[in-house]
Write a protein that holds these residues in place. Structure first.
Motif, short mmCIF file in Angstrom:
data_model
loop_
_atom_site.label_atom_id
_atom_site.label_comp_id
_atom_site.label_asym_id
_atom_site.label_seq_id
_atom_site.Cartn_x
_atom_site.Cartn_y
_atom_site.Cartn_z
N PHE A 93 51.38 25.38 77.07
CA PHE A 93 51.84 24.71 75.86
C PHE A 93 51.69 25.70 74.71
CE2 PHE A 93 50.43 21.43 78.73
CZ PHE A 93 51.39 20.43 78.61
N TYR A 94 52.80 26.08 74.10
CA TYR A 94 52.79 27.04 73.01
C TYR A 94 52.96 26.32 71.67
CZ TYR A 94 53.26 30.91 76.32
OH TYR A 94 53.04 31.82 77.33
N ALA A 95 52.43 26.95 70.62
CA ALA A 95 52.61 26.43 69.27
C ALA A 95 52.75 27.62 68.32
CB ALA A 95 51.41 25.58 68.85
N LEU A 122 58.47 23.45 54.33
CA LEU A 122 57.31 22.83 54.96
C LEU A 122 56.93 23.60 56.21
CD1 LEU A 122 58.29 19.04 54.74
CD2 LEU A 122 56.59 20.24 53.33
N GLU A 123 55.64 23.86 56.39
CA GLU A 123 55.17 24.53 57.58
C GLU A 123 54.85 23.51 58.66
OE1 GLU A 123 51.86 26.88 56.26
OE2 GLU A 123 53.11 28.65 55.97
N SER A 124 55.29 23.81 59.88
CA SER A 124 55.01 22.93 61.00
C SER A 124 54.95 23.77 62.27
CB SER A 124 56.10 21.85 61.12
OG SER A 124 55.72 20.87 62.07
N PHE A 125 54.53 23.14 63.36
CA PHE A 125 54.39 23.86 64.62
C PHE A 125 55.51 23.48 65.58
CE2 PHE A 125 50.14 24.14 62.90
CZ PHE A 125 49.78 25.45 63.20
N PHE A 126 56.05 24.52 66.25
CA PHE A 126 57.13 24.35 67.20
C PHE A 126 56.79 25.09 68.48
CE2 PHE A 126 58.75 24.12 62.91
CZ PHE A 126 59.57 23.00 62.92
N ASP A 127 57.39 24.66 69.59
CA ASP A 127 57.13 25.32 70.87
C ASP A 127 58.05 26.52 71.04
OD1 ASP A 127 59.62 24.37 71.64
OD2 ASP A 127 58.82 22.83 72.98
N GLU A 128 58.02 27.13 72.23
CA GLU A 128 58.79 28.35 72.46
C GLU A 128 60.29 28.13 72.41
OE1 GLU A 128 57.64 26.89 76.63
OE2 GLU A 128 57.00 26.70 74.54
N GLU A 129 60.73 26.88 72.51
CA GLU A 129 62.16 26.58 72.44
C GLU A 129 62.58 26.07 71.06
OE1 GLU A 129 62.92 23.82 75.55
OE2 GLU A 129 62.53 25.26 77.16
N GLY A 130 61.63 26.01 70.14
CA GLY A 130 61.95 25.54 68.80
C GLY A 130 61.84 24.05 68.63
N LYS A 131 61.27 23.35 69.62
CA LYS A 131 61.08 21.91 69.51
C LYS A 131 59.77 21.62 68.77
CE LYS A 131 63.49 20.99 73.88
NZ LYS A 131 63.33 20.46 75.26
N SER A 132 59.78 20.58 67.97
CA SER A 132 58.59 20.23 67.20
C SER A 132 57.49 19.72 68.13
CB SER A 132 58.92 19.16 66.16
OG SER A 132 57.74 18.72 65.52
N LEU A 133 56.24 20.11 67.81
CA LEU A 133 55.11 19.59 68.59
C LEU A 133 54.71 18.20 68.11
CD1 LEU A 133 54.91 22.59 69.51
CD2 LEU A 133 52.45 22.28 69.55
N ARG A 134 55.25 17.80 66.99
CA ARG A 134 54.89 16.49 66.45
C ARG A 134 55.75 15.41 67.10
NH1 ARG A 134 55.85 12.73 62.41
NH2 ARG A 134 54.01 12.06 61.26
#
Length: 421
Positions: free
Chosen positions: A228-230, A238-250
């Protein structure tokens, strides 16, 4: 006669020397002006913005039940002055909130009188408030300089993420931050021995003492052999976290309604009740936690019910999240301020506190999820993701992500936690 001859000879010699220097003048020499060495005045050593060499400084800590009046009156400050300071400071700092064991400093004159000139109280490791004790009685707040260091950490879980951090002298706040980042993708109550992680992050220091975690730029959590990448990325300011494919972790829901506890009982249609001692359905999950542990709403929604269930649930709250999902929180010790039917709550908002009201053998949260009115296993809720990286931002995101991924790969997975400055 001899006298005249001697005088003539002397005159002749003098004239000869004069004529010689007129015909052959001495060579001119450059005149070198030597600049005096500059006097270097050392920079004053400042503490809380005050030059400590100009004062006699006393450091101490707030004693039990001690207040501002106790401290200053012993130094000869009048009660009238102390009262003025207390009143004047209210917009900046309420002196009634002085805490036991917090440090304070008295800046005294260097003469034999040792007159108190400044009182400085440390609100926390970063913030402080200065009280001027002269005629002006000025009061102002300040912050110590914060040094930010870029660090990496990696490790293999032996028991829990929190324990692994504390056992290896890593700021345990990093565990909390990681649990926040992965709240929608990893159930941290289900972390297993052998799970691994590595992370690139900032840590903040004041006077060489860690005062907290700054940004986390990238992390990889290997849970049950799945990565699981972030990656932290700014989109729409706005800063947020996304995975290796650019999908939001939220996601729409948190994976659990409270932090760092353990599952003491799972969803079951036939569970031995710990108090009644016979089998009956348990259509939720019990999270064992100390009394008073904050309980969070797993998603945005509206409180529909709040009360006491005499049949065993104790103090409870129901929250309707959308047309499909409703959640229930039972055995609460109490409710958060303002929680009532009809109140709208946000994801992660504290709604109550763990207790053992109702039929309970110990403090825990009985957490339940209803899908279209029917109970379901909370661990099997599939929540939809929020907006991913926009298509027009993907090129920049991929460049940024790839550079961080390369840096992550340089951090090895040891058997225990490893930290590098």
């Amino acid at each position: 006669m001899k006298k005249y001859i001697a005088e003539g000879v002397l005159t002749f010699i003098t004239l000869s020397i004069l004529v010689f220097f007129i015909i052959y003048p001495p060579a001119k020499k450059d005149i070198i002006l030597v600049e005096p060495e500059p006097i270097i005045t050392p920079e004053p050593v400042l503490k809380f913005g005050l030059p400590i060499d100009s004062f006699f400084v006393e450091k101490s800590s707030i004693a039990r039940n001690q207040n501002l009046s106790d401290i200053l009156s012993k130094k000869g400050v009048s009660y009238q002055t102390i009262d003025q300071l207390a009143r004047k400071s209210k917009p900046l700092f309420d002196v009634r909130k002085i805490k036991y064991k917090n440090p304070y400093y008295l800046f005294l004159s260097r003469d034999t009188v040792h007159q108190p000139l400044y009182f400085v109280y440390e609100i926390d490791p970063v913030d402080y408030v200065v009280f001027e004790l002269n005629d002006s009685l000025d009061i102002y707040r300040g912050q110590k300089p914060i040094e930010t260091k870029l660090k990496t950490a990696s490790g293999t879980i032996q028991s829990s993420l929190w324990n692994s951090m504390t056992d290896n002298n890593v700021n345990p706040v990093l565990a909390i931050e990681l649990s926040e980042i992965y709240a929608w993708t990893i159930d941290f109550f289900g972390i297993q021995k052998g799970d691994k992680f590595r992370v690139i992050y900032e840590e903040r220091y004041v006077d060489s003492t860690s005062v907290g975690i700054g940004r986390i730029y990238a992390s990889q959590f290997q849970h049950m052999n799945e990565d699981f990448y972030a990656f932290l990325f700014e989109q729409d300011s706005l800063e947020s976290f996304f995975d290796e494919e650019g999908k939001s972790l939220r996601k729409a829901f948190l994976k659990a309604p409270l932090r760092f506890s353990r599952i003491s009982s799972r969803f079951s249609y036939s569970r031995m009740h710990p108090v009644l001692k016979y089998r009956r359905p348990h259509l939720g999950i019990d999270y064992a936690a100390p009394t008073g542990t904050p309980v969070q709403s797993i998603g945005d929604g509206i409180v529909t019910k709040k009360g006491y269930q005499r049949s065993g649930g104790g103090n409870y709250i129901y929250i309707k999240h959308n047309s499909v999902y409703t959640t229930c929180y039972m055995h609460l010790n109490g409710y958060a301020k303002g929680i009532a039917p009809g109140v709208r709550v946000k994801q992660g908002q504290v709604i109550g506190y763990v207790g053992k009201t109702g039929l309970a053998s110990g403090p825990h949260l009985d957490f339940r999820v209803f899908r279209n009115g029917s109970p379901m296993d909370p661990l099997k809720v599939k929540a939809p993701p929020v907006e991913p990286v926009k298509e027009e931002n993907l090129p920049n995101y991929n460049l940024f992500k790839d550079s961080l991924m390369n840096e992550l790969q340089k951090v090895s997975f040891p058997e225990t936690i490893a930290v590098k400055n």
